[in-house]
Design a protein around this motif. Sequence first.
Motif, PDB file in Angstrom:
ATOM      1  N   LEU A 277       0.824  -1.204   0.000  1.00 63.83           N
ATOM      2  CA  LEU A 277       0.000   0.000   0.000  1.00 63.83           C
ATOM      3  C   LEU A 277       0.864   1.263   0.000  1.00 63.83           C
ATOM      4  O   LEU A 277       0.477   2.289  -0.567  1.00 63.83           O
ATOM      5  CB  LEU A 277      -0.931  -0.015   1.221  1.00 63.83           C
TER       6      LEU A 277
ATOM      7  N   VAL B 235       0.235   5.064  -1.278  1.00 60.72           N
ATOM      8  CA  VAL B 235      -0.150   6.032  -0.254  1.00 60.72           C
ATOM      9  C   VAL B 235       1.066   6.380   0.587  1.00 60.72           C
ATOM     10  O   VAL B 235       1.743   5.497   1.096  1.00 60.72           O
ATOM     11  CB  VAL B 235      -1.264   5.443   0.658  1.00 60.72           C
TER      12      VAL B 235
ATOM     13  N   ILE C  56      -6.056   4.833   5.861  1.00 66.21           N
ATOM     14  CA  ILE C  56      -6.887   4.645   4.660  1.00 66.21           C
ATOM     15  C   ILE C  56      -8.070   5.612   4.674  1.00 66.21           C
ATOM     16  O   ILE C  56      -8.405   6.224   3.664  1.00 66.21           O
ATOM     17  CB  ILE C  56      -7.359   3.182   4.550  1.00 66.21           C
TER      18      ILE C  56
ATOM     19  N   GLY D 155      -7.276   9.096   3.680  1.00 63.93           N
ATOM     20  CA  GLY D 155      -6.964   9.157   2.261  1.00 63.93           C
ATOM     21  C   GLY D 155      -5.771   9.983   1.868  1.00 63.93           C
ATOM     22  O   GLY D 155      -5.769  10.604   0.818  1.00 63.93           O
TER      23      GLY D 155
END
Length: 124
Positions: free
Chosen positions: A60, A64, A120, A123
């Motif tokens: 991830l 991100v 998450i 964001g």
Amino acid sequence: MQKIILLSASAFGALSVMIGAFGAHALRATLEANGRLDTFETAVKYQFYHTLALLAIGLLMYRVSDKLLEYASLSMIGGILIFSGSLYLLCMTGIRWLGAITPIGGLLMIIGWILLFWAIARGS
């Protein structure tokens, strides 16, 4: 940091399989005699589940950029070491007070999941 997380996941994954196999074959009779087979299996399962989470966090991080992901991974690494580690030691030594340390590792795992959720959700 991402590379360290992915390397940690790889190492913990290999160790999960090796420790699980060692317990299932070489230690099975001892673990059964001491009534600790279930405890050992729980330690291996939680180690492996959180290894997969570490792998997901590392991947991830390609998409991100968020410090919370680093904190989540460090929390899960600490959780694996304390939760599974204390259970492995309990199974091998029979020292019962090690079971009192195990919840600290579980709490670190929970914190890791919450930090992952938070990263998450916001964001970044």
